[in-house]
Design an enzyme around this catalytic site. Structure first.
Site, PDB file in Angstrom:
ATOM      1  N   GLU A 166      48.903  34.019  36.681  1.00  9.40           N
ATOM      2  CA  GLU A 166      49.114  33.774  38.106  1.00  9.40           C
ATOM      3  C   GLU A 166      49.122  32.261  38.374  1.00  9.40           C
ATOM      4  OE1 GLU A 166      46.433  35.166  41.471  1.00  9.40           O
ATOM      5  OE2 GLU A 166      47.836  36.827  41.468  1.00  9.40           O
TER       6      GLU A 166
ATOM      7  N   GLY B 174      41.395  32.385  44.554  1.00 11.93           N
ATOM      8  CA  GLY B 174      40.862  33.714  44.234  1.00 11.93           C
ATOM      9  C   GLY B 174      40.497  33.866  42.766  1.00 11.93           C
ATOM     10  N   ARG B 175      41.381  33.432  41.878  1.00 13.86           N
ATOM     11  CA  ARG B 175      41.123  33.631  40.442  1.00 13.86           C
ATOM     12  C   ARG B 175      40.135  32.619  39.873  1.00 13.86           C
ATOM     13  NH1 ARG B 175      46.184  32.405  41.788  1.00 13.86           N
ATOM     14  NH2 ARG B 175      47.118  30.454  41.121  1.00 13.86           N
TER      15      ARG B 175
ATOM     16  N   HIS C 294      43.683  48.500  14.708  1.00 11.11           N
ATOM     17  CA  HIS C 294      44.261  49.824  14.451  1.00 11.11           C
ATOM     18  C   HIS C 294      45.320  50.156  15.500  1.00 11.11           C
ATOM     19  CE1 HIS C 294      41.156  50.472  11.419  1.00 11.11           C
ATOM     20  NE2 HIS C 294      40.412  49.753  12.254  1.00 11.11           N
TER      21      HIS C 294
ATOM     22  N   LYS D  33      54.912  42.634  47.800  1.00 11.82           N
ATOM     23  CA  LYS D  33      53.989  43.145  48.830  1.00 11.82           C
ATOM     24  C   LYS D  33      54.767  43.453  50.101  1.00 11.82           C
ATOM     25  CE  LYS D  33      49.856  40.378  47.852  1.00 11.82           C
ATOM     26  NZ  LYS D  33      48.951  39.375  48.402  1.00 11.82           N
TER      27      LYS D  33
ATOM     28  N   LYS E  66      39.186  37.315  49.901  1.00 10.76           N
ATOM     29  CA  LYS E  66      39.267  35.959  50.454  1.00 10.76           C
ATOM     30  C   LYS E  66      40.030  35.989  51.782  1.00 10.76           C
ATOM     31  CE  LYS E  66      41.071  31.399  49.420  1.00 10.76           C
ATOM     32  NZ  LYS E  66      41.812  30.566  48.491  1.00 10.76           N
TER      33      LYS E  66
ATOM     34  N   GLU F  90      45.318  46.884  49.564  1.00 13.45           N
ATOM     35  CA  GLU F  90      44.536  47.754  48.677  1.00 13.45           C
ATOM     36  C   GLU F  90      43.070  47.772  49.102  1.00 13.45           C
ATOM     37  OE1 GLU F  90      46.713  45.489  47.639  1.00 13.45           O
ATOM     38  OE2 GLU F  90      47.606  46.012  45.699  1.00 13.45           O
TER      39      GLU F  90
HETATM   40  O1  F6P Z   1      48.127  39.295  45.286  1.00 15.24           O
HETATM   41  C1  F6P Z   1      47.536  38.264  44.593  1.00 15.24           C
HETATM   42  C2  F6P Z   1      46.254  37.822  45.226  1.00 15.24           C
HETATM   43  O2  F6P Z   1      46.489  37.025  46.312  1.00 15.24           O
HETATM   44  C3  F6P Z   1      45.380  37.115  44.207  1.00 15.24           C
HETATM   45  O3  F6P Z   1      45.705  35.790  44.061  1.00 15.24           O
HETATM   46  C4  F6P Z   1      44.017  37.362  44.749  1.00 15.24           C
HETATM   47  O4  F6P Z   1      43.022  37.129  43.805  1.00 15.24           O
HETATM   48  C5  F6P Z   1      44.137  38.812  45.143  1.00 15.24           C
HETATM   49  O5  F6P Z   1      45.457  38.925  45.642  1.00 15.24           O
HETATM   50  C6  F6P Z   1      43.154  39.288  46.169  1.00 15.24           C
HETATM   51  O6  F6P Z   1      43.223  38.532  47.338  1.00 15.24           O
HETATM   52  P1  F6P Z   1      42.085  38.615  48.429  1.00 15.24           P
HETATM   53  O7  F6P Z   1      40.827  38.124  47.806  1.00 15.24           O
HETATM   54  O8  F6P Z   1      42.544  37.742  49.560  1.00 15.24           O
HETATM   55  O9  F6P Z   1      41.945  40.047  48.846  1.00 15.24           O
END
Ligand code: F6P
Length: 536
Positions: free
Chosen positions: A344, A258-259, A375, A503, A196, A202
């Site tokens: 979150e 995002g979620r 189990h 972060k 987003k 990452e």
């Molecule tokens: O670090 C949390 C977060 O901002 C989430 O809320 C989000 O889903 C994820 O990182 C990824 O964010 P983006 O879609 O901006 O890469």
């Protein structure tokens, strides 16, 4: 405020009145069906909780005194319920044309979806070719959090997709990108960079590594690799700066969290794996729950009941978690998905105006599939010192020919729910041990270890069958339940400031690891940085 305090104290009093869940069944044999609701392809049984009619009615009073109906209206009308970021939370518009129409976002949604479907069709039909002229056979989604968990869950749940193979790369751990690229043919691989913000470390690091791998493996310049990349982002500018051609960027918007975004172009991997028709079915399943949520009285409103039940366990019974157990191998990823959605959204300590919350909020969401969990962690659920509500999820009709397996699977689910509720007293256990041929001495010794406290609550959610629409309904149900709880707790479910500090510090530590010691190193970290450096 006084009214609220009065309700809270009456709720706490109620908690001491009901002797046990089982006693509620004894006094009302119809309790099971009376507390079971049907919503489209979902059937939800709320009967195994220690709430009598008076407790439910108090919870509903709580919802009314928080003016939950107005809250739902505001959410669905596109009000800026995300106060700290000044944004609406309009994920419902993505699946409900009437909400999209009312909130003025129809044109954006339709245009983005049409492009997403065009891309998906081209990939599924093999007409989308890579730089060497071969058709794409593998699509790798690079994204994390909400840009990964939803599509990954749905693609896995709807196994048997008939499009290109889908892969998901989220973790920054180089082992992940190494493993995925090793198994792929670069000439027939497409990467979808989903972010987003298009600023997530990452995702960008993985995307750069993927691009370098493609270039090196195919012996091509980055400029020749355009056909191997698609992006999904609300920040088209940043995606372009990264090198993705604007006509390959599928948009999303700041009014989708995002979620909550799998219904947007973030669901591109789903459309590729399952095709546009089944993506539409997923949306329709969710829309059905949206309509129910927006138009049903609180007393019969299923996400409302689920949310209030969560409030009961968190604030009245004082249990800080719940366990999600899908008795369906295809839903292995569901607990992970719900973890982000719930934790979150609700893991906050201040209310919408920044004041400390009046009640503890947010719950630990965890779990794993049944029967595997039986189990592993079920021992703790049955005999641990802390009760924990369990949410059992299963499909009534299987999509495989092994009926005996399915019968055993469901029998296990029902058996576990009953065992959690009934337990087994010391006397019953002693008698059973004697029946089994143990001596009185042995029975005395073993009985405390084989006793189950019981009275442990659970909900059963059964899908007719695990279809795209049933899954859409299930996920929307959980989304709305989160909203209900956020509204009662008066917190903002749509921001996530709590992820920022770690972060920022990780970035600073990384600079230090690269030799920039201009910033003083944390005393607690110096020895670790030295240790890592000495092995580099
Ligand atoms: O670090 C949390 C977060 O901002 C989430 O809320 C989000 O889903 C994820 O990182 C990824 O964010 P983006 O879609 O901006 O890469």
């Amino acid at each position: 405020m006084q009214e609220l305090d009065r309700i809270w104290s009456m709720l706490r009093e109620r908690n001491t009145v009901v002797p046990s869940i089982e006693s509620l069944f004894d006094s009302d044999p119809q309790r099971g069906p009376r507390h079971t609701r049907q919503l489209g392809e979902l059937r939800i049984d709320f009967s195994r909780h220690p709430l009598d009619d008076q407790s439910w009615s108090l919870l509903l009073q709580l919802a009314e005194s928080r003016d939950l109906t107005q809250g739902i209206e505001r959410l669905l009308a596109g009000d800026k319920v995300n106060i700290s970021e000044g944004r609406a939370a309009l994920h419902t518009a993505l699946r409900s044309p009437s909400i999209a129409g009312r909130t003025g976002v129809s044109a954006d949604i339709e245009a983005a979806r049409a492009r997403m479907y065009d891309f998906a069709r081209a990939l599924r039909s093999g007409t989308w070719q890579g730089a060497t002229g071969e058709s794409i056979t593998d699509v790798v989604n690079i994204g994390i959090g909400g840009s990964d968990l939803g599509p990954r869950l749905v693609v896995q749940a709807m196994s048997g997709g008939d499009g290109p193979r889908l892969h998901f790369l989220s973790n920054i751990d180089g082992a992940a990108v190494h493993q995925i690229t090793q198994s792929l043919n670069p000439a027939t691989t497409l990467f979808c960079i989903t972010s987003k913000s298009f600023g997530t470390r990452e995702t960008l690091t993985n995307a750069r590594t993927a691009a370098a791998w493609l270039g090196e493996s195919l012996g091509l310049e980055q400029s020749q690799l355009a056909a191997h990349f698609v992006a999904v982002s609300a920040n088209v500018q940043r995606a372009a700066e990264f090198g993705i051609a604007p006509d390959r960027v599928l948009p999303m918007w700041d009014w989708v969290g995002g979620r909550y975004s799998l219904w947007s172009a973030v669901g591109f991997p789903i459309a590729v794996a399952l095709g546009p028709d089944r993506f539409d079915q997923l949306l329709q399943g969710a829309e059905l729950v949206d309509v129910h949520f927006g138009s049903t009285e609180l007393t019969d409103n299923i996400p409302v009941l689920m949310g209030l039940l969560g409030i009961w366990h968190r604030n009245v019974a004082g249990i800080p978690g719940y366990c999600v157990v899908p008795y369906d191998e295809r839903l292995t990823r569901l607990p992970n998905y719900l973890q982000q959605l719930d934790m979150e959204s609700l893991g906050k300590s201040v209310d919408v105006s920044g004041q400390p919350l009046a009640q503890p909020s947010g719950t630990l969401c965890w779990g794993g599939t049944g029967t595997d969990g039986q189990h592993a962690f079920f021992q703790w659920l049955h005999q641990g010192t802390d009760p924990m509500p369990v949410e059992f999820i299963a499909a009534r009709t299987p999509d495989h020919p092994h009926q005996e397996h399915h019968r055993q699977l469901l029998a296990n689910l029902f058996g576990q729910a009953t065992a959690l509720m009934q337990g087994r007293s010391l006397e019953q256990t002693r008698a059973k041990l004697l029946d089994d041929g143990k001596s009185p001495q042995q029975a005395e010794l073993l009985a405390p270890h084989s006793t189950f406290p019981g009275n442990r609550p659970s909900t059963i959610i059964m899908l007719e069958r695990l279809t795209a629409s049933a899954l859409g309904s299930l996920l929307a149900l959980y989304e709305h339940r989160v909203f209900v709880q956020s509204w009662v707790w008066n917190l903002n479910a749509y921001d996530q400031w709590g992820v920022e500090l770690g972060k920022t510090l990780a970035n600073r530590v990384e600079d230090q690891m690269q030799g920039d010691r201009s910033q003083p190193t944390e005393p607690s970290l110096t020895h670790w940085l030295d240790y890592v450096e000495s092995g580099a």
